[in-house]
Motif scaffolding. Structure first.
Motif, PDB file in Angstrom:
ATOM      1  N   PRO A  24       0.826  -1.208   0.000  1.00 36.87           N
ATOM      2  CA  PRO A  24       0.000   0.000   0.000  1.00 36.87           C
ATOM      3  C   PRO A  24       0.861   1.259   0.000  1.00 36.87           C
ATOM      4  O   PRO A  24       1.792   1.388   0.775  1.00 36.87           O
ATOM      5  CB  PRO A  24      -0.790  -0.104   1.306  1.00 36.87           C
ATOM      6  CG  PRO A  24      -0.799  -1.551   1.633  1.00 36.87           C
ATOM      7  CD  PRO A  24       0.489  -2.109   1.099  1.00 36.87           C
ATOM      8  N   GLY A  25       0.540   2.173  -0.890  1.00 33.95           N
ATOM      9  CA  GLY A  25       1.268   3.427  -1.003  1.00 33.95           C
ATOM     10  C   GLY A  25       2.332   3.416  -2.073  1.00 33.95           C
ATOM     11  O   GLY A  25       2.812   4.469  -2.487  1.00 33.95           O
ATOM     12  N   ALA A  28       1.274   5.348  -5.169  1.00 32.77           N
ATOM     13  CA  ALA A  28       0.867   6.732  -4.953  1.00 32.77           C
ATOM     14  C   ALA A  28       1.852   7.678  -5.633  1.00 32.77           C
ATOM     15  O   ALA A  28       2.964   7.294  -5.991  1.00 32.77           O
ATOM     16  CB  ALA A  28       0.813   7.021  -3.457  1.00 32.77           C
ATOM     17  N   GLY A  31       5.693   7.764  -5.062  1.00 32.33           N
ATOM     18  CA  GLY A  31       5.924   6.516  -4.358  1.00 32.33           C
ATOM     19  C   GLY A  31       7.160   5.781  -4.838  1.00 32.33           C
ATOM     20  O   GLY A  31       7.631   4.869  -4.179  1.00 32.33           O
ATOM     21  N   LYS A  94       0.466   2.266   7.560  1.00 31.97           N
ATOM     22  CA  LYS A  94      -0.603   1.886   6.632  1.00 31.97           C
ATOM     23  C   LYS A  94      -0.107   1.920   5.195  1.00 31.97           C
ATOM     24  O   LYS A  94      -0.409   1.036   4.412  1.00 31.97           O
ATOM     25  CB  LYS A  94      -1.798   2.812   6.807  1.00 31.97           C
ATOM     26  CG  LYS A  94      -2.931   2.484   5.863  1.00 31.97           C
ATOM     27  CD  LYS A  94      -4.147   3.322   6.152  1.00 31.97           C
ATOM     28  CE  LYS A  94      -5.193   3.109   5.099  1.00 31.97           C
ATOM     29  NZ  LYS A  94      -6.222   2.192   5.464  1.00 31.97           N
ATOM     30  N   TYR A  95       0.640   2.954   4.811  1.00 35.00           N
ATOM     31  CA  TYR A  95       1.137   3.105   3.447  1.00 35.00           C
ATOM     32  C   TYR A  95       2.636   2.828   3.402  1.00 35.00           C
ATOM     33  O   TYR A  95       3.409   3.615   2.861  1.00 35.00           O
ATOM     34  CB  TYR A  95       0.818   4.504   2.923  1.00 35.00           C
ATOM     35  CG  TYR A  95      -0.668   4.771   2.890  1.00 35.00           C
ATOM     36  CD1 TYR A  95      -1.474   4.116   1.965  1.00 35.00           C
ATOM     37  CD2 TYR A  95      -1.270   5.639   3.784  1.00 35.00           C
ATOM     38  CE1 TYR A  95      -2.843   4.336   1.936  1.00 35.00           C
ATOM     39  CE2 TYR A  95      -2.637   5.860   3.764  1.00 35.00           C
ATOM     40  CZ  TYR A  95      -3.410   5.207   2.834  1.00 35.00           C
ATOM     41  OH  TYR A  95      -4.765   5.424   2.811  1.00 35.00           O
ATOM     42  N   HIS A  96       3.041   1.705   3.973  1.00 37.42           N
ATOM     43  CA  HIS A  96       4.460   1.386   4.109  1.00 37.42           C
ATOM     44  C   HIS A  96       5.168   1.160   2.777  1.00 37.42           C
ATOM     45  O   HIS A  96       6.380   1.123   2.736  1.00 37.42           O
ATOM     46  CB  HIS A  96       4.645   0.162   5.008  1.00 37.42           C
ATOM     47  CG  HIS A  96       4.044  -1.090   4.438  1.00 37.42           C
ATOM     48  ND1 HIS A  96       2.726  -1.410   4.669  1.00 37.42           N
ATOM     49  CD2 HIS A  96       4.561  -2.072   3.667  1.00 37.42           C
ATOM     50  CE1 HIS A  96       2.450  -2.555   4.054  1.00 37.42           C
ATOM     51  NE2 HIS A  96       3.534  -2.975   3.440  1.00 37.42           N
ATOM     52  N   HIS A  98       5.142   3.327   0.312  1.00 31.45           N
ATOM     53  CA  HIS A  98       5.580   4.626  -0.191  1.00 31.45           C
ATOM     54  C   HIS A  98       6.969   4.932   0.347  1.00 31.45           C
ATOM     55  O   HIS A  98       7.276   4.672   1.503  1.00 31.45           O
ATOM     56  CB  HIS A  98       4.592   5.704   0.240  1.00 31.45           C
ATOM     57  CG  HIS A  98       4.683   6.961  -0.557  1.00 31.45           C
ATOM     58  ND1 HIS A  98       5.677   7.871  -0.370  1.00 31.45           N
ATOM     59  CD2 HIS A  98       3.904   7.432  -1.562  1.00 31.45           C
ATOM     60  CE1 HIS A  98       5.505   8.883  -1.214  1.00 31.45           C
ATOM     61  NE2 HIS A  98       4.435   8.627  -1.947  1.00 31.45           N
TER      62      HIS A  98
END
Length: 108
Positions: A24-25, A28, A31, A94-96, A98
């Motif tokens: 996740p991320g 992005a 990213g 949560k967005y590890h 990125h």
């Protein structure tokens, strides 16, 4: 069994495109910047901010009132820091995928 996490932490030469099953991320904006840039951008911003504060209060003629530090003030600053740190850390976990989140967790 294949290792699906290898592209999350190690950039391939030539900047290989991330796969759809990336962490996740990772997909992005920004990213896929290099880890060096992800670490240097926040550190550079902090250095510029500290330099600006130094110039403002030491060279600019702005005087601070005398400071009195007591236990209530220390607790206030600590809890204020926690209010900022906990949500940012949770977002980083949560967005590890990125790079900026990885840099934050690495420096922390």
């Amino acid at each position: 069994m294949t290792d699906t996490m290898s592209n999350t932490y190690v950039s391939e030469p030539g900047g290989a495109a991330p796969v759809a099953s990336a962490a996740p991320g990772a997909l992005a904006p920004l990213g896929q910047i290099s880890m060096t840039q992800a670490v240097l951008i926040p550190l550079g911003t902090a250095a510029v901010g500290l330099g600006a504060l130094y110039w403002l209060f030491r060279r600019g003629g702005v005087k601070l009132p005398p400071l009195r530090i007591d236990a209530a003030n220390v607790l206030n600053v600590y809890f204020s820091w926690l209010i900022m740190d906990v949500p940012v850390t949770l977002l980083a976990y949560k967005y590890h995928g990125h790079k900026v989140a990885q840099a934050f967790l690495l420096v922390k």
